[in-house]
Design a protein around this motif. Structure first.
Motif, PDB file in Angstrom:
ATOM      1  N   ILE A   3      62.428  49.149 109.048  1.00 38.57           N
ATOM      2  CA  ILE A   3      61.147  49.539 109.639  1.00 38.57           C
ATOM      3  C   ILE A   3      60.040  49.073 108.709  1.00 38.57           C
ATOM      4  O   ILE A   3      60.075  49.295 107.503  1.00 38.57           O
ATOM      5  CB  ILE A   3      61.068  51.070 109.828  1.00 38.57           C
ATOM      6  N   TYR A   4      59.061  48.396 109.282  1.00 36.36           N
ATOM      7  CA  TYR A   4      57.925  47.920 108.511  1.00 36.36           C
ATOM      8  C   TYR A   4      56.679  48.707 108.891  1.00 36.36           C
ATOM      9  O   TYR A   4      56.488  49.046 110.047  1.00 36.36           O
ATOM     10  CB  TYR A   4      57.677  46.430 108.796  1.00 36.36           C
ATOM     11  N   PHE A   5      55.857  48.971 107.911  1.00 34.28           N
ATOM     12  CA  PHE A   5      54.585  49.632 108.146  1.00 34.28           C
ATOM     13  C   PHE A   5      53.474  48.712 107.683  1.00 34.28           C
ATOM     14  O   PHE A   5      53.579  48.058 106.652  1.00 34.28           O
ATOM     15  CB  PHE A   5      54.481  50.949 107.366  1.00 34.28           C
ATOM     16  N   LEU A   6      52.416  48.674 108.429  1.00 37.80           N
ATOM     17  CA  LEU A   6      51.245  47.906 108.047  1.00 37.80           C
ATOM     18  C   LEU A   6      50.208  48.896 107.525  1.00 37.80           C
ATOM     19  O   LEU A   6      49.746  49.770 108.262  1.00 37.80           O
ATOM     20  CB  LEU A   6      50.707  47.134 109.256  1.00 37.80           C
ATOM     21  N   VAL A   7      49.876  48.795 106.263  1.00 36.10           N
ATOM     22  CA  VAL A   7      48.966  49.725 105.618  1.00 36.10           C
ATOM     23  C   VAL A   7      47.686  48.977 105.239  1.00 36.10           C
ATOM     24  O   VAL A   7      47.738  47.905 104.641  1.00 36.10           O
ATOM     25  CB  VAL A   7      49.605  50.345 104.355  1.00 36.10           C
ATOM     26  N   PHE A   8      46.544  49.563 105.601  1.00 37.22           N
ATOM     27  CA  PHE A   8      45.251  48.963 105.285  1.00 37.22           C
ATOM     28  C   PHE A   8      44.488  49.764 104.233  1.00 37.22           C
ATOM     29  O   PHE A   8      43.621  49.238 103.563  1.00 37.22           O
ATOM     30  CB  PHE A   8      44.378  48.858 106.546  1.00 37.22           C
ATOM     31  N   HIS A   9      44.803  51.044 104.142  1.00 37.27           N
ATOM     32  CA  HIS A   9      44.082  51.929 103.227  1.00 37.27           C
ATOM     33  C   HIS A   9      45.078  52.903 102.616  1.00 37.27           C
ATOM     34  O   HIS A   9      45.991  53.383 103.291  1.00 37.27           O
ATOM     35  CB  HIS A   9      42.986  52.702 103.971  1.00 37.27           C
ATOM     36  N   PHE A  10      44.855  53.205 101.332  1.00 38.44           N
ATOM     37  CA  PHE A  10      45.725  54.143 100.633  1.00 38.44           C
ATOM     38  C   PHE A  10      44.856  55.049  99.785  1.00 38.44           C
ATOM     39  O   PHE A  10      44.020  54.573  99.005  1.00 38.44           O
ATOM     40  CB  PHE A  10      46.709  53.373  99.740  1.00 38.44           C
ATOM     41  N   THR A  11      45.036  56.373  99.945  1.00 38.40           N
ATOM     42  CA  THR A  11      44.298  57.366  99.157  1.00 38.40           C
ATOM     43  C   THR A  11      45.286  58.149  98.314  1.00 38.40           C
ATOM     44  O   THR A  11      46.335  58.555  98.811  1.00 38.40           O
ATOM     45  CB  THR A  11      43.525  58.334 100.085  1.00 38.40           C
ATOM     46  N   PHE A  12      44.944  58.375  97.058  1.00 36.58           N
ATOM     47  CA  PHE A  12      45.809  59.165  96.181  1.00 36.58           C
ATOM     48  C   PHE A  12      45.003  60.285  95.532  1.00 36.58           C
ATOM     49  O   PHE A  12      43.788  60.185  95.373  1.00 36.58           O
ATOM     50  CB  PHE A  12      46.482  58.283  95.110  1.00 36.58           C
ATOM     51  N   HIS A  13      45.701  61.361  95.163  1.00 34.90           N
ATOM     52  CA  HIS A  13      45.063  62.493  94.484  1.00 34.90           C
ATOM     53  C   HIS A  13      44.872  62.150  93.012  1.00 34.90           C
ATOM     54  O   HIS A  13      45.834  61.801  92.321  1.00 34.90           O
ATOM     55  CB  HIS A  13      45.924  63.761  94.596  1.00 34.90           C
ATOM     56  N   ILE A  14      43.647  62.269  92.544  1.00 33.51           N
ATOM     57  CA  ILE A  14      43.335  61.976  91.153  1.00 33.51           C
ATOM     58  C   ILE A  14      44.129  62.887  90.220  1.00 33.51           C
ATOM     59  O   ILE A  14      44.506  62.492  89.113  1.00 33.51           O
ATOM     60  CB  ILE A  14      41.808  62.071  90.893  1.00 33.51           C
ATOM     61  N   GLU A  15      44.434  64.094  90.671  1.00 30.77           N
ATOM     62  CA  GLU A  15      45.141  65.064  89.834  1.00 30.77           C
ATOM     63  C   GLU A  15      46.626  64.724  89.679  1.00 30.77           C
ATOM     64  O   GLU A  15      47.314  65.313  88.852  1.00 30.77           O
ATOM     65  CB  GLU A  15      45.015  66.473  90.435  1.00 30.77           C
ATOM     66  N   ALA A  16      47.127  63.752  90.452  1.00 31.82           N
ATOM     67  CA  ALA A  16      48.558  63.444  90.455  1.00 31.82           C
ATOM     68  C   ALA A  16      48.938  62.297  89.523  1.00 31.82           C
ATOM     69  O   ALA A  16      50.093  61.894  89.507  1.00 31.82           O
ATOM     70  CB  ALA A  16      49.006  63.114  91.878  1.00 31.82           C
ATOM     71  N   THR A  17      47.980  61.807  88.751  1.00 31.19           N
ATOM     72  CA  THR A  17      48.287  60.657  87.903  1.00 31.19           C
ATOM     73  C   THR A  17      47.537  60.708  86.578  1.00 31.19           C
ATOM     74  O   THR A  17      46.458  61.284  86.488  1.00 31.19           O
ATOM     75  CB  THR A  17      47.951  59.328  88.612  1.00 31.19           C
ATOM     76  N   ASN A  18      48.142  60.095  85.573  1.00 26.34           N
ATOM     77  CA  ASN A  18      47.471  59.894  84.291  1.00 26.34           C
ATOM     78  C   ASN A  18      46.941  58.471  84.175  1.00 26.34           C
ATOM     79  O   ASN A  18      46.346  58.118  83.164  1.00 26.34           O
ATOM     80  CB  ASN A  18      48.431  60.176  83.132  1.00 26.34           C
ATOM     81  N   ASP A  19      47.195  57.652  85.185  1.00 26.95           N
ATOM     82  CA  ASP A  19      46.775  56.252  85.160  1.00 26.95           C
ATOM     83  C   ASP A  19      46.101  55.855  86.469  1.00 26.95           C
ATOM     84  O   ASP A  19      46.601  55.013  87.206  1.00 26.95           O
ATOM     85  CB  ASP A  19      47.987  55.348  84.888  1.00 26.95           C
ATOM     86  N   PRO A  20      44.938  56.452  86.774  1.00 27.64           N
ATOM     87  CA  PRO A  20      44.283  56.119  88.044  1.00 27.64           C
ATOM     88  C   PRO A  20      43.874  54.649  88.126  1.00 27.64           C
ATOM     89  O   PRO A  20      43.964  54.045  89.200  1.00 27.64           O
ATOM     90  CB  PRO A  20      43.073  57.040  88.092  1.00 27.64           C
ATOM     91  N   GLU A  21      43.458  54.065  87.017  1.00 29.86           N
ATOM     92  CA  GLU A  21      43.073  52.649  87.028  1.00 29.86           C
ATOM     93  C   GLU A  21      44.246  51.772  87.431  1.00 29.86           C
ATOM     94  O   GLU A  21      44.099  50.821  88.196  1.00 29.86           O
ATOM     95  CB  GLU A  21      42.527  52.207  85.663  1.00 29.86           C
ATOM     96  N   GLY A  22      45.435  52.089  86.909  1.00 30.72           N
ATOM     97  CA  GLY A  22      46.637  51.330  87.246  1.00 30.72           C
ATOM     98  C   GLY A  22      46.992  51.443  88.714  1.00 30.72           C
ATOM     99  O   GLY A  22      47.375  50.452  89.355  1.00 30.72           O
TER     100      GLY A  22
END
Length: 143
Positions: A3-22
């Motif tokens: 199954i393939y998904f076409l993704v155009f936008h991705f949002t992540f929680h800032i609190e869930a990472t120590n490397d937001p820039e990465g």
């Protein structure tokens, strides 16, 4: 089966990472636009240094994970704070999305504080007839 998904936008929680820039770099390298989600108790200043690298700020106006919560009124000032920062720093291309407690009775006020996109979950999906509720959200009068 593949199954393939076409993704155009991705949002992540800032609190869930120590490397937001990465994470931003990884998402952008895949050709997607990027959003950062920020919880109500996280200081908006925590993301100022990232705003020139992203496309959307998702302001959580409830604690994530539980549908049907009431809108946290202090979110209005947080939305205004982000909007002011974006305007002052020529970053008005960055959209502000608000998720949590968005209802017909407060949608106009949230927009007036600076929101560009509203997420209305339980307001729509728990309605007896979701179509008119959705239509009313889509036709909110402008200033």
């Amino acid at each position: 089966m593949i199954i393939y998904f076409l993704v155009f936008h991705f949002t992540f929680h800032i609190e869930a990472t120590n490397d937001p820039e990465g994470i931003i770099e990884l998402i952008k390298s895949s050709g997607c636009s990027v959003g950062i989600s920020i919880k109500p108790k996280t200081s908006i200043s925590d993301i100022y240094h990232l705003l020139d690298k992203i496309d959307v700020v998702l302001m959580m106006s409830v604690e994530p994970g539980f549908g049907g919560q009431g809108y946290i009124r202090e979110s209005n000032q947080r939305i205004k704070g982000i909007k002011d920062y974006l305007n002052e720093n020529c970053l008005d291309r960055v959209l502000i999305q608000v998720d949590g407690g968005v209802k017909l009775h407060n949608a106009r006020e949230i927009i007036d504080y600076g929101a560009d996109i509203l997420v209305a979950g339980s307001e729509v999906f728990k309605a007896d007839d979701p179509v008119p509720v959705s239509y009313t959200h889509l036709t909110l009068p402008t200033k």
